[in-house]
Design a protein around this motif. Structure first.
Motif, PDB file in Angstrom:
ATOM      1  N   ARG A   1     -50.132 114.507 -19.132  1.00 59.66           N
ATOM      2  CA  ARG A   1     -49.516 113.236 -18.736  1.00 59.66           C
ATOM      3  C   ARG A   1     -50.113 112.682 -17.447  1.00 59.66           C
ATOM      4  O   ARG A   1     -50.045 111.490 -17.195  1.00 59.66           O
ATOM      5  N   TYR A   2     -50.684 113.576 -16.637  1.00 64.75           N
ATOM      6  CA  TYR A   2     -51.184 113.163 -15.330  1.00 64.75           C
ATOM      7  C   TYR A   2     -52.673 113.488 -15.224  1.00 64.75           C
ATOM      8  O   TYR A   2     -53.048 114.631 -14.982  1.00 64.75           O
ATOM      9  N   LYS A   3     -53.497 112.479 -15.412  1.00 67.37           N
ATOM     10  CA  LYS A   3     -54.944 112.667 -15.327  1.00 67.37           C
ATOM     11  C   LYS A   3     -55.582 111.428 -14.703  1.00 67.37           C
ATOM     12  O   LYS A   3     -55.129 110.309 -14.909  1.00 67.37           O
ATOM     13  N   ILE A   4     -56.635 111.670 -13.936  1.00 71.23           N
ATOM     14  CA  ILE A   4     -57.356 110.574 -13.303  1.00 71.23           C
ATOM     15  C   ILE A   4     -58.847 110.770 -13.546  1.00 71.23           C
ATOM     16  O   ILE A   4     -59.316 111.912 -13.673  1.00 71.23           O
ATOM     17  N   LYS A   5     -59.584 109.669 -13.637  1.00 75.03           N
ATOM     18  CA  LYS A   5     -61.008 109.734 -13.971  1.00 75.03           C
ATOM     19  C   LYS A   5     -61.811 108.883 -12.990  1.00 75.03           C
ATOM     20  O   LYS A   5     -61.498 107.714 -12.773  1.00 75.03           O
ATOM     21  N   LEU A   6     -62.811 109.505 -12.350  1.00 76.09           N
ATOM     22  CA  LEU A   6     -63.730 108.752 -11.494  1.00 76.09           C
ATOM     23  C   LEU A   6     -64.620 107.903 -12.386  1.00 76.09           C
ATOM     24  O   LEU A   6     -65.315 108.417 -13.267  1.00 76.09           O
ATOM     25  N   MET A   7     -64.631 106.589 -12.150  1.00 76.91           N
ATOM     26  CA  MET A   7     -65.420 105.686 -12.986  1.00 76.91           C
ATOM     27  C   MET A   7     -66.769 105.355 -12.350  1.00 76.91           C
ATOM     28  O   MET A   7     -67.809 105.585 -12.948  1.00 76.91           O
TER      29      MET A   7
ATOM     30  N   VAL B   1     -56.049 108.039 -16.852  1.00 78.29           N
ATOM     31  CA  VAL B   1     -56.252 108.330 -18.274  1.00 78.29           C
ATOM     32  C   VAL B   1     -55.121 109.199 -18.827  1.00 78.29           C
ATOM     33  O   VAL B   1     -55.237 109.759 -19.922  1.00 78.29           O
ATOM     34  N   GLY B   2     -54.035 109.313 -18.057  1.00 79.15           N
ATOM     35  CA  GLY B   2     -52.855 110.020 -18.531  1.00 79.15           C
ATOM     36  C   GLY B   2     -51.863 109.043 -19.129  1.00 79.15           C
ATOM     37  O   GLY B   2     -52.156 107.861 -19.370  1.00 79.15           O
ATOM     38  N   SER B   3     -50.642 109.513 -19.368  1.00 77.64           N
ATOM     39  CA  SER B   3     -49.615 108.672 -19.993  1.00 77.64           C
ATOM     40  C   SER B   3     -48.516 108.263 -19.019  1.00 77.64           C
ATOM     41  O   SER B   3     -47.609 107.516 -19.400  1.00 77.64           O
ATOM     42  N   GLN B   4     -48.588 108.732 -17.748  1.00 78.04           N
ATOM     43  CA  GLN B   4     -47.568 108.418 -16.760  1.00 78.04           C
ATOM     44  C   GLN B   4     -48.201 107.737 -15.543  1.00 78.04           C
ATOM     45  O   GLN B   4     -49.373 107.982 -15.228  1.00 78.04           O
ATOM     46  N   PRO B   5     -47.434 106.888 -14.833  1.00 81.07           N
ATOM     47  CA  PRO B   5     -47.972 106.275 -13.603  1.00 81.07           C
ATOM     48  C   PRO B   5     -48.304 107.347 -12.573  1.00 81.07           C
ATOM     49  O   PRO B   5     -47.629 108.371 -12.476  1.00 81.07           O
ATOM     50  N   LEU B   6     -49.356 107.108 -11.804  1.00 79.75           N
ATOM     51  CA  LEU B   6     -49.745 107.994 -10.708  1.00 79.75           C
ATOM     52  C   LEU B   6     -49.287 107.328  -9.410  1.00 79.75           C
ATOM     53  O   LEU B   6     -49.868 106.334  -8.974  1.00 79.75           O
ATOM     54  N   LYS B   7     -48.253 107.913  -8.787  1.00 77.65           N
ATOM     55  CA  LYS B   7     -47.646 107.300  -7.609  1.00 77.65           C
ATOM     56  C   LYS B   7     -47.845 108.170  -6.379  1.00 77.65           C
ATOM     57  O   LYS B   7     -47.763 109.396  -6.451  1.00 77.65           O
ATOM     58  N   GLY B   8     -48.082 107.511  -5.256  1.00 78.73           N
ATOM     59  CA  GLY B   8     -48.136 108.207  -3.971  1.00 78.73           C
ATOM     60  C   GLY B   8     -49.351 109.083  -3.756  1.00 78.73           C
ATOM     61  O   GLY B   8     -49.343 109.941  -2.870  1.00 78.73           O
ATOM     62  N   LEU B   9     -50.412 108.887  -4.534  1.00 81.64           N
ATOM     63  CA  LEU B   9     -51.609 109.704  -4.354  1.00 81.64           C
ATOM     64  C   LEU B   9     -52.311 109.372  -3.036  1.00 81.64           C
ATOM     65  O   LEU B   9     -52.256 108.251  -2.548  1.00 81.64           O
ATOM     66  N   LYS B  10     -52.976 110.367  -2.493  1.00 78.31           N
ATOM     67  CA  LYS B  10     -53.852 110.189  -1.332  1.00 78.31           C
ATOM     68  C   LYS B  10     -55.128 110.973  -1.566  1.00 78.31           C
ATOM     69  O   LYS B  10     -55.127 111.989  -2.255  1.00 78.31           O
TER      70      LYS B  10
END
Length: 317
Positions: free
Chosen positions: A202-208, A234-243
């Motif tokens: 559900r929680y994934k991020i991709k460098l473009m 690229v996951g199914s949930q919002p990514l909040k508060g990342l640093k």
């Protein structure tokens, strides 16, 4: 009695090994096989042996371990030399006190031959024979080790086993590109776009893309610039508060490029691509800057399991 002893020697070795373990943790805890592939110079068994605490790793092994963790090896040279000098001193003092050293064998008693200006002929012959035997044995050992690395069945992981954190940590991670020689240091490029490894789909991020300050590109000295990337959820949930958190300390204007310790990332909805801008101040001297970052959550823990660092690598000229 010497002030050094087994506990002191163990402390010196454990302190340096702890530094290597910390580097590996900051790099996302890659498997030793993955580190060996990144290095391309030493086997996974040597990588593993380096952090067992039984002996101080050689400088050559330390260099390859650092490269496999995405770290400039020269940043470890002073620490390694301090540890090595302390161990050599420890061995010398223990020998003087009549006890055997675990790492330094006592010097042989010289023979009283008619010719005392160098080794005897028999000593030279035995030395040459020992060297030849050592080379032959080493060749077969390396062949066996490389054969085990090349055997895909040796590292096979079943889907059920991979579901546990310990098993997932041993899985090979996405391969990085080769390290390129730059004369004064090293330059490494970020891997092609790929999702960050995670046990939670559900929680994934991709460098473009690298928008500015591309990897291994030149940059002027003493300039305030902006480093920018684009990332996709690229996951199914919002990514909040990342640093994006910087790994490793800023070493000063003549040795390093300056960035914030933490750079906030706005909320990224599923499927959305965002641009992250980071202030980036180049060094005042000619140097190769290599700065690494990891995504963290608001509580300061890593946001994605087994993620690889995102980094900036530029030649300051």
């Amino acid at each position: 009695m010497s002030e050094f002893g087994a506990p002191e020697r163990a402390r010196i070795i454990e302190e340096f090994v702890g530094r290597l373990l910390k580097l590996r943790e900051e790099a996302g805890s890659p498997s030793f096989r993955a580190m060996s592939k990144r290095s391309g110079a030493i086997s996974h068994a040597t990588m593993h042996d380096a952090v067992q605490g039984t002996r101080l790793p050689s400088w050559e092994t330390t260099v390859e371990f650092a490269k496999a963790c995405g770290v400039e090896p020269e940043t470890l040279r002073a620490e390694w030399e301090r540890a090595n000098t302390a161990l050599l001193r420890s061995g010398a003092e223990e020998s003087a006190g009549g006890s055997a050293s675990a790492q330094a064998a006592p010097a042989p008693t010289p023979r009283k031959d008619h010719y005392s200006g160098g080794p005897s002929k028999s000593a030279v012959m035995f030395g040459v024979a020992g060297l030849v035997v050592g080379i032959v044995v080493g060749f077969f050992v390396l062949k066996i080790m490389n054969g085990s690395d090349a055997n895909p069945g040796a590292a096979a992981t079943t889907p059920a086993a991979a579901s546990t954190p310990a098993a997932a940590a041993s899985k090979p991670t996405a391969a990085r590109s080769a390290i390129l020689s730059t004369g004064t240091g090293s330059c490494e490029k970020n891997p092609p776009p790929h999702p960050s490894p995670s046990t939670d789909p559900r929680y994934k991020i991709k460098l473009m893309t690298d928008v500015t300050l591309g990897d291994c590109k030149p940059a002027p000295m003493g300039k305030k610039l902006t480093k920018a990337w684009t990332f996709k959820n690229v996951g199914s949930q919002p990514l909040k508060g990342l640093k994006m958190k910087r790994l490793g300390p800023y070493r000063g204007p003549t040795l390093d490029c300056k960035t914030p310790e933490e750079t906030p990332v706005k909320t990224i909805e599923p499927g959305e691509i965002v641009r992250v801008n980071m202030p980036f101040e180049t060094a005042t001297e000619r140097v190769d800057c290599f700065v690494r970052f990891m995504f963290i959550k608001p509580d300061g823990t890593y946001a994605f399991d087994y993620q690889q660092p995102i980094f900036v690598s530029v030649h300051v000229k």
